[in-house]
Design an enzyme around this catalytic site. Structure first.
Site, short mmCIF file in Angstrom:
data_model
loop_
_atom_site.label_atom_id
_atom_site.label_comp_id
_atom_site.label_asym_id
_atom_site.label_seq_id
_atom_site.Cartn_x
_atom_site.Cartn_y
_atom_site.Cartn_z
N PRO A 60 -9.21 20.38 -3.19
CA PRO A 60 -8.16 19.66 -3.92
C PRO A 60 -8.69 19.07 -5.22
CG PRO A 60 -8.96 18.32 -2.11
CD PRO A 60 -9.71 19.62 -2.04
N CYS A 61 -9.07 19.92 -6.11
CA CYS A 61 -9.63 19.44 -7.37
C CYS A 61 -8.60 18.61 -8.13
CB CYS A 61 -10.08 20.61 -8.22
SG CYS A 61 -8.96 22.01 -8.15
N HIS A 62 -7.34 18.88 -7.86
CA HIS A 62 -6.30 18.13 -8.56
C HIS A 62 -6.22 16.70 -8.05
CE1 HIS A 62 -4.53 20.12 -5.05
NE2 HIS A 62 -3.87 18.99 -4.90
#
Length: 99
Positions: A60-62
């Site tokens: 979940p880089c966001h």
DNA sequence: TGTCCGCGGGTGT
DNA sequence: ACACCCGCGGACA
């Protein structure tokens, strides 16, 4: 970027692992992760690591944002993606609660 | 509020 | 080995 070996360094894995540990709907700052891996001043490297993450679906880089609260960047400066994704996660949380 | 520098690691040459 | 890059952060003007 060639990355012919497709093999990430230890540092990269550390970042990715920490990012993967971020609970749904929750957010962490680059520095937070950097400190987590023992390099509080490597927020930059953290961002780069998330950028090159080979598993964007499980990483979940966001969810990783700037320390000052800004979404930072996702694809260049199009933070719109992050906003949408984070909002979507909020809905997911709501769904879990419903069930 | 805007700009600059420093920090840490990656990748390309 | 060297130089430039990056989705940052904090300090300074």
């Amino acid at each position: 970027m060639k990355t012919k070996k497709s093999k990430l360094t230890k540092f990269q894995w550390q970042v990715l692992k920490e990012a993967a540990k971020i609970p749904l709907g929750q957010t962490r700052s680059y520095k937070w992760i950097a400190k987590k891996i023992g390099l509080p001043k490597s927020a930059r490297a953290v961002g780069q690591a998330l950028k090159i993450n080979p598993y964007p679906l499980i990483i979940p880089c966001h969810r990783v944002i700037k320390e000052n609260g800004a979404l930072g960047g996702y694809m260049g400066k199009n933070t719109t993606r992050k906003e949408k994704l984070l909002n979507l996660e909020k809905e997911i949380q709501n769904n879990f609660r419903k069930i």
